[in-house]
Design an enzyme around this catalytic site. Structure first.
Site, PDB file in Angstrom:
ATOM      1  N   GLU A 132      24.710  52.257  43.015  1.00 25.05           N
ATOM      2  CA  GLU A 132      24.178  51.755  41.744  1.00 25.05           C
ATOM      3  C   GLU A 132      24.695  50.352  41.486  1.00 25.05           C
ATOM      4  O   GLU A 132      25.682  49.931  42.091  1.00 25.05           O
ATOM      5  CB  GLU A 132      24.564  52.706  40.604  1.00 25.05           C
ATOM      6  CG  GLU A 132      26.059  52.870  40.398  1.00 25.05           C
ATOM      7  CD  GLU A 132      26.400  53.886  39.305  1.00 25.05           C
ATOM      8  OE1 GLU A 132      26.424  55.090  39.625  1.00 25.05           O
ATOM      9  OE2 GLU A 132      26.636  53.485  38.160  1.00 25.05           O
ATOM     10  N   LYS A 134      26.583  47.118  39.912  1.00 26.53           N
ATOM     11  CA  LYS A 134      27.859  46.908  39.220  1.00 26.53           C
ATOM     12  C   LYS A 134      27.594  45.871  38.137  1.00 26.53           C
ATOM     13  O   LYS A 134      27.362  44.697  38.430  1.00 26.53           O
ATOM     14  CB  LYS A 134      28.897  46.406  40.222  1.00 26.53           C
ATOM     15  CG  LYS A 134      30.284  46.284  39.635  1.00 26.53           C
ATOM     16  CD  LYS A 134      31.286  46.099  40.761  1.00 26.53           C
ATOM     17  CE  LYS A 134      32.714  45.976  40.284  1.00 26.53           C
ATOM     18  NZ  LYS A 134      32.943  45.081  39.182  1.00 26.53           N
ATOM     19  N   ASP A 136      28.128  43.301  35.232  1.00 25.12           N
ATOM     20  CA  ASP A 136      29.214  42.380  34.889  1.00 25.12           C
ATOM     21  C   ASP A 136      29.322  42.272  33.378  1.00 25.12           C
ATOM     22  O   ASP A 136      28.851  41.330  32.759  1.00 25.12           O
ATOM     23  CB  ASP A 136      28.915  41.007  35.507  1.00 25.12           C
ATOM     24  CG  ASP A 136      30.112  40.083  35.406  1.00 25.12           C
ATOM     25  OD1 ASP A 136      31.213  40.566  35.085  1.00 25.12           O
ATOM     26  OD2 ASP A 136      29.936  38.871  35.636  1.00 25.12           O
ATOM     27  N   TYR A 242      27.622  55.186  32.706  1.00 26.76           N
ATOM     28  CA  TYR A 242      27.518  55.666  34.081  1.00 26.76           C
ATOM     29  C   TYR A 242      28.512  56.766  34.482  1.00 26.76           C
ATOM     30  O   TYR A 242      28.558  57.167  35.631  1.00 26.76           O
ATOM     31  CB  TYR A 242      27.648  54.507  35.072  1.00 26.76           C
ATOM     32  CG  TYR A 242      28.823  53.586  34.793  1.00 26.76           C
ATOM     33  CD1 TYR A 242      30.124  54.016  34.961  1.00 26.76           C
ATOM     34  CD2 TYR A 242      28.611  52.289  34.355  1.00 26.76           C
ATOM     35  CE1 TYR A 242      31.188  53.178  34.701  1.00 26.76           C
ATOM     36  CE2 TYR A 242      29.666  51.445  34.101  1.00 26.76           C
ATOM     37  CZ  TYR A 242      30.958  51.893  34.265  1.00 26.76           C
ATOM     38  OH  TYR A 242      32.001  51.069  34.001  1.00 26.76           O
ATOM     39  N   LYS A 332      30.738  43.668  46.727  1.00 24.87           N
ATOM     40  CA  LYS A 332      30.553  42.455  45.938  1.00 24.87           C
ATOM     41  C   LYS A 332      29.565  41.513  46.612  1.00 24.87           C
ATOM     42  O   LYS A 332      29.587  41.364  47.828  1.00 24.87           O
ATOM     43  CB  LYS A 332      31.894  41.736  45.784  1.00 24.87           C
ATOM     44  CG  LYS A 332      32.965  42.598  45.155  1.00 24.87           C
ATOM     45  CD  LYS A 332      32.962  42.480  43.667  1.00 24.87           C
ATOM     46  CE  LYS A 332      33.437  41.110  43.300  1.00 24.87           C
ATOM     47  NZ  LYS A 332      34.020  40.959  42.029  1.00 24.87           N
ATOM     48  N   CYS A 426      53.648   8.469  46.761  1.00 18.45           N
ATOM     49  CA  CYS A 426      53.228   9.238  45.588  1.00 18.45           C
ATOM     50  C   CYS A 426      52.335   8.367  44.705  1.00 18.45           C
ATOM     51  O   CYS A 426      52.707   7.235  44.384  1.00 18.45           O
ATOM     52  CB  CYS A 426      54.457   9.698  44.809  1.00 18.45           C
ATOM     53  SG  CYS A 426      54.028  10.390  43.202  1.00 18.45           S
ATOM     54  N   CYS A 429      54.463   7.551  41.332  1.00 20.31           N
ATOM     55  CA  CYS A 429      55.708   6.770  41.272  1.00 20.31           C
ATOM     56  C   CYS A 429      55.913   5.884  42.496  1.00 20.31           C
ATOM     57  O   CYS A 429      56.846   5.087  42.527  1.00 20.31           O
ATOM     58  CB  CYS A 429      56.908   7.693  41.092  1.00 20.31           C
ATOM     59  SG  CYS A 429      57.282   8.658  42.563  1.00 20.31           S
ATOM     60  N   CYS A 442      55.991  14.638  46.660  1.00 15.66           N
ATOM     61  CA  CYS A 442      56.718  13.473  46.168  1.00 15.66           C
ATOM     62  C   CYS A 442      58.157  13.951  46.028  1.00 15.66           C
ATOM     63  O   CYS A 442      58.413  14.938  45.337  1.00 15.66           O
ATOM     64  CB  CYS A 442      56.158  13.048  44.812  1.00 15.66           C
ATOM     65  SG  CYS A 442      57.310  11.996  43.908  1.00 15.66           S
ATOM     66  N   CYS A 447      59.951  11.312  39.160  1.00 13.64           N
ATOM     67  CA  CYS A 447      58.554  10.845  39.140  1.00 13.64           C
ATOM     68  C   CYS A 447      57.912  11.204  37.790  1.00 13.64           C
ATOM     69  O   CYS A 447      58.017  12.349  37.338  1.00 13.64           O
ATOM     70  CB  CYS A 447      57.801  11.521  40.284  1.00 13.64           C
ATOM     71  SG  CYS A 447      56.011  11.410  40.151  1.00 13.64           S
TER      72      CYS A 447
HETATM   73  S1  IVH Z   1      32.501  53.289  38.130  1.00 13.17           S
HETATM   74  C1  IVH Z   1      37.321  53.464  38.094  1.00 13.17           C
HETATM   75  N1  IVH Z   1      30.200  52.100  37.997  1.00 13.17           N
HETATM   76  O1  IVH Z   1      33.526  47.595  37.234  1.00 13.17           O
HETATM   77  C2  IVH Z   1      36.342  52.608  37.423  1.00 13.17           C
HETATM   78  N2  IVH Z   1      32.083  50.868  37.278  1.00 13.17           N
HETATM   79  O2  IVH Z   1      35.647  46.384  38.844  1.00 13.17           O
HETATM   80  C3  IVH Z   1      35.033  52.694  38.132  1.00 13.17           C
HETATM   81  N3  IVH Z   1      31.557  48.629  36.431  1.00 13.17           N
HETATM   82  O3  IVH Z   1      36.217  48.828  35.407  1.00 13.17           O
HETATM   83  C4  IVH Z   1      33.961  52.998  37.233  1.00 13.17           C
HETATM   84  N4  IVH Z   1      29.373  48.747  36.713  1.00 13.17           N
HETATM   85  O4  IVH Z   1      34.045  48.465  34.122  1.00 13.17           O
HETATM   86  C5  IVH Z   1      31.517  51.991  37.776  1.00 13.17           C
HETATM   87  N5  IVH Z   1      28.081  51.232  37.905  1.00 13.17           N
HETATM   88  C6  IVH Z   1      29.362  51.097  37.676  1.00 13.17           C
HETATM   89  C7  IVH Z   1      29.915  49.927  37.142  1.00 13.17           C
HETATM   90  C8  IVH Z   1      31.282  49.846  36.958  1.00 13.17           C
HETATM   91  C9  IVH Z   1      30.380  47.998  36.282  1.00 13.17           C
HETATM   92  C10 IVH Z   1      32.852  48.039  36.081  1.00 13.17           C
HETATM   93  C11 IVH Z   1      33.810  48.977  35.398  1.00 13.17           C
HETATM   94  C12 IVH Z   1      35.084  48.898  36.203  1.00 13.17           C
HETATM   95  C13 IVH Z   1      34.889  47.626  36.958  1.00 13.17           C
HETATM   96  C14 IVH Z   1      35.712  47.620  38.233  1.00 13.17           C
END
Ligand code: IVH
Length: 701
Positions: A132, A134, A136, A242, A332, A426, A429, A442, A447
């Site tokens: 799924e 992630k 931000d 989630y 990532k 440097c 100085c 330096c 300095c």
């Molecule tokens: S699972 C143990 N699922 O990413 C925490 N986290 O970098 C894992 N996050 O602190 C939770 N989307 O705030 C999970 N689909 C997703 C997520 C997710 C964003 C965040 C979450 C976590 C952070 C870790």
């Protein structure tokens, strides 16, 4: 000849630098003015952990033993029933046993194999994975009772977070009610600001002449910590939920995909598009990459994908470290990279004299900001990449924060592009530089650039914590009042200070008061504040604890520098560890030589004359009857005392504090929102105190 692998020394330097950045960003986060996304903070931590692992830094000295916190003054803190951890990541900089970079699919395959081993799966047994996005955003933990939202808490430091129930409800970012849900449950997810709503908000800000917000994530963090709720309902914040880490009296599905469906059916916002249940590692990677291509088209920011074990029954077996669970891993996306022209190079001089090249760039939009300066790391890197002024270079943000030049496009090199010369002197100085491994220094502690940086460092929160001693004041102190040494700060008077720009009488008085408070911080803080090379916080603590006073430390430094064999062998023996853990001979040589130098001795003498405490602080223990030898457990939010402060007072009176309630507990000190620990105390018949009763017991009421 340079070697390809970094030396232990270079690794230590990088570790110390990362630690400094982490502390800075943690402080900014705590002060409610985070400059970087959580994910970027996590990346810095990851690199720190990688180096700390490689260098064998003991757990007690590691920064990553204490996670950052989002706590904001004025918000009640609530303990999480189950800690909110981070995620482990597949990282492009991971190397295999031969030092070769590992492809992400190879890393994921290893990770999956390890899960299979831990679960003792048979060769032909299936291990479905759920993939799924992630998000931000800002993580949040929600508690629902009989379908009603009763509490919303931020991640905080992972153990306890800030209560943002009112803000969340007002912002309507999560449902107030879930349909057809009995019992209690805790739901976790991510708060975010959809792009269109975020941009509309920024347009409104601009129209009223206010500064726009840098990015949706920082905006969300700011919004949910608003004490003034008005307007929150119009912001358009949203969420994706989630996870259900805890429930009671609720029949939940047995898989991650099932939980998402279940949540969605009950009215919770879940992200259903582009999720998949897959088994094959190559298919997982392909799915992540195909989603990565959609990144710019979504209404919300994602910084990667999360790969989770699909069957929830495996979670308890897989377990977790203090940092991350073993049932999931983040994939990532690579950072954004842009091409731009290198217009020039500026030389920076740090507090210990390190001279670093900074790229001056044709401004370019990169990951949300306009970048015109970037790190060129060091001159060895510049030479290795053969970067020249006029070149088209590729820039990316390290850990999403610090712009750096990562490569050069040779084919676009114009005629006459100028090589970047290593400085021989440097820039501040004019002293002849010294080269130490990959860095150029330096050598003159006098300095002016170094002095300025050292004065700034001296006042930092982790050092002498002198409120108000920022850049513009330091510049004026140096230029107008001729201050060059930290000990001279203590002689500043209100009359002198209030003549400076942007310094009224009130600010001048505050600064003098802050300086006065700093007099009592003790030897460890003084040592760290003096910015002596290789003397980071841990080394300062160790030196202060071992020598006890500046006098003893300086006397020892003299013996060391004079070559007294027993002195040398006692702290830094040829092999093994001496009195100070982890202090290698080469580092000890630098530290004691610098401590024994005339300028450093002069600063110590000046500090002593100014009444600055140069002994190591020792907690004064005055045992109190009724407290000495007793074990206390603190839980919930106390009305006035912070939990650390209460624990400190208990310790000073000879008592102990523990994390959990057992038959051995003598007292549970309970504040607001005390949860299961209070229940346990009642069950075991342990005495329960409130803050007032604790203070009375400590004789402080
Ligand atoms: S699972 C143990 N699922 O990413 C925490 N986290 O970098 C894992 N996050 O602190 C939770 N989307 O705030 C999970 N689909 C997703 C997520 C997710 C964003 C965040 C979450 C976590 C952070 C870790």
């Amino acid at each position: 000849m340079e070697s390809a692998a970094p030396t232990v020394h270079a690794m230590r330097l990088e570790l110390e630098e990362l630690a400094e950045q982490l502390r800075y960003h943690e402080a900014a986060y705590r002060a409610g003015r985070a400059e970087i996304p959580d994910a970027a903070f996590d990346d810095l931590f990851d690199r720190y952990a990688e180096l700390a692992d490689a260098l064998g830094v003991p757990a007690t000295e590691r920064l990553d033993a204490r996670p950052g916190s989002d706590h904001t003054e004025g918000f009640a803190e609530v303990e999480h029933r189950i800690p909110m951890l981070s995620l482990e990541k597949l990282t492009p900089n991971r190397k295999d046993g031969r030092g070769e970079p590992m492809a992400l699919d190879a890393q994921l395959a290893l990770w999956v194999e390890r899960r299979r081993q831990d679960l003792e799966l048979a060769k032909d047994a299936r291990l479905p994975l759920f993939v799924e996005p992630k998000i931000d955003g800002i993580s949040v933990s929600l508690r629902y009772e009989a379908g009603r939202l009763v509490q919303a808490v931020t991640r905080g430091d992972g153990r306890k977070g800030d209560d943002i129930t009112r803000q969340i409800q007002r912002a309507r970012a999560v449902p107030d009610r879930l349909v057809d849900v009995e019992g209690s449950l805790e739901i976790r997810g991510e708060l975010y600001w959809p792009r269109p709503a975020f941009e509309a908000h920024n347009a409104r800000l601009k129209a009223s002449g206010e500064e726009p917000i840098a990015n949706p994530r920082n905006g969300t963090a700011g919004m949910i910590k608003r004490k003034e709720l008005a307007g929150l309902e119009d912001a358009g914040l949203a969420s994706f939920l989630y996870q259900v880490p805890w429930s009671s009296g609720v029949a939940l599905p047995s898989t991650q995909s099932g939980v998402l469906r279940w949540l969605g059916e009950r009215g919770a916002p879940v992200y259903a598009g582009h999720t998949a249940v897959l088994e094959d590692v190559a298919a997982v990677v392909a799915h992540c990459e195909s989603f990565g291509r959609l990144r710019g088209t979504l209404a919300f920011d994602i910084d990667g994908m999360v790969v989770k074990v699909e069957e929830l029954k495996h979670y308890a077996v897989l377990g977790a470290t203090g940092h991350h669970p073993h049932w999931g891993i983040a994939y990532k996306f690579p950072p954004e990279r842009k091409a731009t022209v290198l217009r020039g190079v500026e030389l920076g001089v740090g507090k210990s004299g390190k001279i670093t090249p900074v790229a001056l760039l044709e401004p370019v939009g990169l990951a949300g900001t306009v970048v015109s300066r970037a790190s060129l790391h060091n001159f060895v890197e510049v030479a290795r990449k053969d970067i020249r002024v006029g070149d088209t270079v590729l820039v990316e943000k390290a850990g999403d924060i610090i712009p750096q030049v990562v490569d050069v496009v040779r084919s676009l090199r114009p005629e006459g592009a100028e090589a970047i010369a290593r400085p021989t002197h440097c820039p501040a100085c004019g002293a002849s530089v010294v080269v130490e491994e990959i860095f150029i220094h330096c050598p003159d502690p006098g300095c002016p650039a170094q002095r300025r940086e050292r004065l700034l460092h001296f006042g930092q929160r982790r050092a002498m914590a002198i409120d108000g001693l920022g850049e513009s004041l330091v510049d004026q102190l140096v230029e107008t009042l001729g201050i060059t040494r930290p000990d001279a700060l203590f002689g500043l008077e209100v009359a002198q200070l209030s003549g400076l720009e942007r310094m009224g009488r009130k600010s001048a008085e505050n600064l003098v008061r802050a300086l006065d408070a700093a007099r009592g911080r003790g030897l460890a803080k003084v040592l760290y504040a003096l910015a002596i090379r290789h003397v980071g916080e841990t080394m300062s603590d160790d030196l202060a604890a071992y020598f006890g006073s500046a006098e003893a430390l300086l006397a020892f430094a003299r013996r060391y520098v004079e070559g007294d064999a027993s002195a040398v062998a006692s702290v830094a023996p040829e092999s093994g560890s001496g009195a100070i853990e982890g202090l290698a001979r080469k580092t000890a040589d630098v530290i004691f030589r610098e401590l024994d130098s005339a300028p450093v001795r002069a600063v110590f003498a000046g500090l002593a004359a100014a009444g600055v405490k140069l002994d190591a602080l020792r907690a004064v223990r005055v045992e109190r009857e009724g407290v000495a030898g007793k074990t206390f457990v603190l839980t919930g939010t106390l009305p006035t005392l912070k939990r650390d402060a209460a624990a400190e007072m208990i310790k000073e009176a000879g008592g102990k504090t523990a994390g959990s309630v057992s038959k051995k507990t003598d007292y549970v000190v309970a504040g607001d929102d005390a949860g299961s620990k209070l229940d346990k105390a009642k069950e075991l018949g342990v005495a329960v105190l409130d803050e007032a009763a604790l203070l009375a017991l400590l004789g402080r009421a």
